[in-house]
Design an enzyme around this catalytic site. Sequence first.
Site, PDB file in Angstrom:
ATOM      1  CB  SER A  81      -0.963  -0.049   1.187  1.00  0.00           C
ATOM      2  OG  SER A  81      -1.973   0.909   1.063  1.00  0.00           O
ATOM      3  CG  ASP A 129      -6.828  -2.988  -3.429  1.00  0.00           C
ATOM      4  OD1 ASP A 129      -7.475  -2.142  -2.791  1.00  0.00           O
ATOM      5  OD2 ASP A 129      -5.607  -3.186  -3.259  1.00  0.00           O
ATOM      6  CG  HIS A 164      -5.558  -2.540   0.323  1.00  0.00           C
ATOM      7  ND1 HIS A 164      -4.932  -2.076  -0.815  1.00  0.00           N
ATOM      8  CD2 HIS A 164      -4.966  -1.890   1.364  1.00  0.00           C
ATOM      9  CE1 HIS A 164      -4.015  -1.186  -0.486  1.00  0.00           C
ATOM     10  NE2 HIS A 164      -4.006  -1.066   0.825  1.00  0.00           N
TER      11      HIS A 164
END
Length: 272
Positions: free
Chosen positions: A98, A225, A253
């Site tokens: 991320s 995601d 995610h």
Amino acid sequence: MGYYITVEHGVDIYVNDVGPSDGKPIVFIHGWPQNNKIFEYQYNQLPKWGYRCIGIDLRGFGKSDKPWSGYSYDRLADDIRVILENIRVNNIILAGHSMGGAIVIRYMARHMGYKVRKLALLAAAAPIFTKRPGFPVGLTNMTKEDVNKLIVQTYTDRPEMIKEFGEKFFYQPVSDSFANWVQSLALEASGNATARTAVSLRDEELWRDLSMIRVPTGIFHGIHDVICPFPLAEAMNNEIRHAELIPFMNSGHGLFYCEMDKFNYEFARFSN
């Protein structure tokens, strides 16, 4: 084992070092707003296969010091450089999830891939996180206004913000206990660091950085995601030389938990 490395005067960064000391080194950089413990289910398995897992708590997060400033991608990348200079490892696999994915991309460009043999981007928040003029339509769901709301919530009701953000993290159902654990990791961060890194997420761009990556790069991304949509992975795959896109058909995610066995297998395969 865990230890601290001083990256600048008054700022010590926590490093979690798991696995055989002579194992193939993997350095993990966590996402927003968590810490290195999010990779627990990789630390459990990868050392069995001969990997040494080195997890870094970014400044402001987890057990690291929480200074008032220093939350740009440049400064966070510089912290990684200092840590790698002080750890006796070479030819590492550098993995970022991320926001951590965005930071390791900046590291590769800013520090010319120092000590890195391969790069792993895990649901990376790159090359942009928020919509802006002049870039391809449909890359991301997030607007700058959306991030501004997260920042306001951070300053007014951070636990609720983390809870709402965490509800978007996984595609596969997780237990209430697991969801609470993930939330607890985010609460270990300082509110100031959470807000200031959100500003970096909102404003930074990494298009030029991608072209400066010169090592084999694995792009691991869940197709479901909603935080960093799959078109971001496709954009990175188009811009990075020697990239391999590895989609996860049943993940959001948190792909390293949604499809844990597949992720660990594919990650070890790529890292070999």
